[in-house]
Write an enzyme that holds these catalytic residues in place. Structure first.
Site, PDB file in Angstrom:
ATOM      1  N   GLY A 113       6.629   5.425   8.362  1.00  0.00           N
ATOM      2  CA  GLY A 113       5.542   6.381   8.547  1.00  0.00           C
ATOM      3  C   GLY A 113       5.595   6.964   9.947  1.00  0.00           C
ATOM      4  O   GLY A 113       6.654   6.993  10.586  1.00  0.00           O
TER       5      GLY A 113
ATOM      6  N   VAL B 218       0.967   5.859  14.118  1.00  0.00           N
ATOM      7  CA  VAL B 218       0.389   4.795  13.293  1.00  0.00           C
ATOM      8  C   VAL B 218       1.096   3.476  13.561  1.00  0.00           C
ATOM      9  O   VAL B 218       0.448   2.425  13.705  1.00  0.00           O
ATOM     10  CB  VAL B 218       0.470   5.167  11.794  1.00  0.00           C
ATOM     11  CG1 VAL B 218       0.104   3.970  10.920  1.00  0.00           C
ATOM     12  CG2 VAL B 218      -0.453   6.338  11.486  1.00  0.00           C
TER      13      VAL B 218
ATOM     14  N   CYS C 295      12.470  12.160   7.339  1.00  0.00           N
ATOM     15  CA  CYS C 295      12.504  11.657   8.710  1.00  0.00           C
ATOM     16  C   CYS C 295      13.779  12.111   9.407  1.00  0.00           C
ATOM     17  O   CYS C 295      13.808  12.255  10.630  1.00  0.00           O
ATOM     18  CB  CYS C 295      12.436  10.135   8.715  1.00  0.00           C
ATOM     19  SG  CYS C 295      10.983   9.459   7.890  1.00  0.00           S
TER      20      CYS C 295
ATOM     21  N   LYS D  85       0.853  -1.187   0.000  1.00  0.00           N
ATOM     22  CA  LYS D  85       0.000   0.000   0.000  1.00  0.00           C
ATOM     23  C   LYS D  85       0.889   1.237   0.000  1.00  0.00           C
ATOM     24  O   LYS D  85       1.491   1.582   1.030  1.00  0.00           O
ATOM     25  CB  LYS D  85      -0.930   0.033   1.211  1.00  0.00           C
ATOM     26  CG  LYS D  85      -1.706   1.360   1.335  1.00  0.00           C
ATOM     27  CD  LYS D  85      -2.625   1.399   2.529  1.00  0.00           C
ATOM     28  CE  LYS D  85      -3.079   2.805   2.870  1.00  0.00           C
ATOM     29  NZ  LYS D  85      -3.547   3.610   1.738  1.00  0.00           N
TER      30      LYS D  85
ATOM     31  N   GLU E 142      10.372   2.058  10.475  1.00  0.00           N
ATOM     32  CA  GLU E 142      11.125   3.299  10.677  1.00  0.00           C
ATOM     33  C   GLU E 142      10.095   4.402  10.760  1.00  0.00           C
ATOM     34  O   GLU E 142       9.276   4.574   9.857  1.00  0.00           O
ATOM     35  CB  GLU E 142      12.109   3.517   9.532  1.00  0.00           C
ATOM     36  CG  GLU E 142      13.068   4.675   9.777  1.00  0.00           C
ATOM     37  CD  GLU E 142      12.670   5.929   9.037  1.00  0.00           C
ATOM     38  OE1 GLU E 142      12.295   6.920   9.714  1.00  0.00           O
ATOM     39  OE2 GLU E 142      12.717   5.931   7.804  1.00  0.00           O
TER      40      GLU E 142
END
Length: 542
Positions: free
Chosen positions: A266, A270, A328, A213, A294
């Protein structure tokens, strides 16, 4: 089975093209960008098994720097599509898992060469158009890093397979590195095209099958990734791309007995929720799923009074504002000693004044748009908050305009409060907050850096004093999985700086190294005895 002990081509990092004025790569890239921009909005299917699946639910994809421009529609799927993708993956699994490793290696080495050649301009242009990256940021991500992932992962696969146990006389011990039993779910972010591909490639290379996804804001370049996989010969069903809601996918995937693992990049929130969901369903699964993630970061730059102010300022302007701070690893909090702050400040303010902002097809623009309206609203909200506070001051930037594209000026904040909100919370945008400390409080400041954030992804120390560098390296041992000395905290290169962090930043399984690939195999030890005993009695019984 292999009929030889094969040596793969020795990997080297893909050279980064300059895109300098008059260069052939610049001309080719601009041509590819214009072609994608000018074409009619394309229809992006889901890829399930050997089928391109389309639905009646078409959703638009826009370009962030011109949000009225619809460049594609993607097909929004349902639970039925997720079930079909899992079924297709499991159907493909047996043949793929049994395929000799050199054939899997060949497929992904071919993908690397295709990306280095005919796919390069299109992949970069798609990333520029849909993710608003400038040419250089697209080149180091969508081209070079992905090429490196593909080539180095193959070398790491061979390294893993070659790691075999010893054997005493009369026996032979060997180790098989089996793919996981089931399917792997890859859930990928918008900000790096290379990561989106690698989160599927790494498990697949080791013989696993994948349901993927992509982030909705990355589907446009994900389509090019699937085209690349098909051109390289990835068999149908090995990597299935599904564009459905996270909730609907989770309802199916995390309740499936053959769910074998998740490869995730992400947000921390989540990832924690997914971990809880997997834990709640642990009795359903055939095996304990591998959870590899990560996640967030609140990455730091800390300078010692011995540091060169120009080097500190450059580490901040590059580390905080490349790709609009949507990395990130992007620097978002800085600790600068009072003695060098005036020189650092002067350079930072001058740099930001020189930044040009706009569409990535204008190569003079260093800054482009943030990814979407949601991000724009969140980041601009932080700027509004800062302007209302008495213990923080914006010294550069602080403006934003979402009328044409989602543009936010790179913003530098100075605070007298080391626990100010923007020193602690992940923003994921072009805001850098700086705390100026007294030189003699260097040791205290290191502990402050270590204790301020829940994250531990990247960080940098700048100093010309080796004792100070050693001290910072020790105090900040657990504050960053990727630690930089006299450099910005971004720009990890596959094969050179394996990437990942701990604490709230993930499982630290180091993408771009053999450590990550080990998570996608289940080893089996085989002992063969050549002259088995025929009597149970040991000599001590005599």
């Amino acid at each position: 089975m292999p009929k030889g002990v094969y040596k793969i081509p020795f990997p080297i990092n893909e050279p980064v093209k300059s895109y300098a004025p008059g260069s052939p790569e610049k001309e080719e890239l601009l041509k590819a960008y214009k072609a994608l921009y000018d074409q009619k909005a394309i229809d992006i299917p889901m890829y399930i098994g050997s089928h391109e699946v389309r639905t009646e639910n078409k959703r638009p994809l826009i370009t962030p720097h011109e949000h009225a421009k619809v460049i594609a529609h993607y097909n929004y799927g349902s639970k039925e599509n997720v079930v079909a993708a899992i079924d297709a993956a499991l159907e493909a699994r047996e043949r793929w898992a049994q395929l000799s490793w050199e054939h899997r290696a060949s497929i992904f080495l071919k993908a690397a060469d295709l990306l280095a050649g005919p796919f390069r301009a299109k992949m970069n242009a798609a990333t520029m158009l849909a993710q608003s990256k400038n040419a250089f940021q697209a080149e180091i991500d969508a081209a070079c890093e992905l090429i490196d992932f593909l080539r180095f992962n193959v070398a790491y696969m061979q390294q893993i397979y070659q790691d075999q146990p010893g054997s005493l006389p009369g026996m032979w011990n060997r180790m098989e590195y089996r793919p996981l039993e089931g399917f792997v779910f890859a859930l990928t972010p918008f900000n790096f095209t290379s990561i989106a591909a690698n989160l599927s490639v790494a498990p697949a290379l080791m013989g696993n099958v994948v349901v993927w996804k992509p982030a909705e804001t990355q589907i446009y370049s994900a389509q090019v990734i699937m085209e690349l996989f098909q051109a390289a010969g990835v068999p149908p069903g090995v990597i299935n791309m599904v564009t459905a809601s996270g909730q609907e996918m989770g309802d199916v995937i995390f309740k499936h007995p053959q769910f074998a693992g998740i490869h995730f990049t992400g947000s921390t929130s989540v990832f924690k929720s997914l971990w809880k969901e997997i834990g709640n369903n642990i009795d359903i699964y055939k095996s304990y799923p591998r959870i590899v993630g990560e996640t967030g970061g609140k990455d730091f730059i800390v300078a010692h009074h011995s540091a060169n102010p120009l080097e500190v300022a450059t580490a901040i302007t590059r580390g905080a504002f490349e790709f609009q701070g949507q990395k990130c690893s992007a620097a978002s909090r800085g600790y600068i000693p009072k003695s060098i702050w005036p020189a650092v400040k002067e350079k930072i303010v001058a740099d930001l004044k020189s930044f040009k902002m706009g569409s990535p097809d204008n190569f003079s623009n260093f800054i482009n748009a943030v990814i979407d309206k949601k991000a724009f609203t969140k980041i601009s909200g932080y700027i509004d908050y800062i302007k209302e506070q008495k213990d923080a001051e914006i010294i550069a930037g602080g403006n934003y305009d979402g009328s044409v594209g989602y543009f936010i000026e790179p913003t530098v904040v100075v605070t007298t409060n080391p626990k100010f909100r923007t020193m602690c919370e992940e923003i994921f945008g072009p805001i850098m907050t700086i705390f100026v400390y007294e030189d003699e409080l260097w040791a205290d400041t290191l502990h402050l850096v270590n204790e301020t954030s829940e994250y531990a992804l990247t960080g940098a120390i700048l100093s010309n004093d080796r004792y100070a560098i050693d001290q910072a390296t020790r105090v900040l041992e657990n504050a960053a999985g990727n630690f930089y000395i006299n450099d910005k905290p971004t720009g990890a290169v596959v094969g050179q700086q394996p990437f990942g962090g701990a604490r709230g930043s993930g499982t630290n399984d180091k993408a771009g190294s053999y450590l990550n690939l080990l998570r996608w195999v289940s080893p089996r030890t085989i002992k063969e005895t050549f002259n088995p005993p025929s009597d149970y009695k040991y000599p001590f019984l005599g």
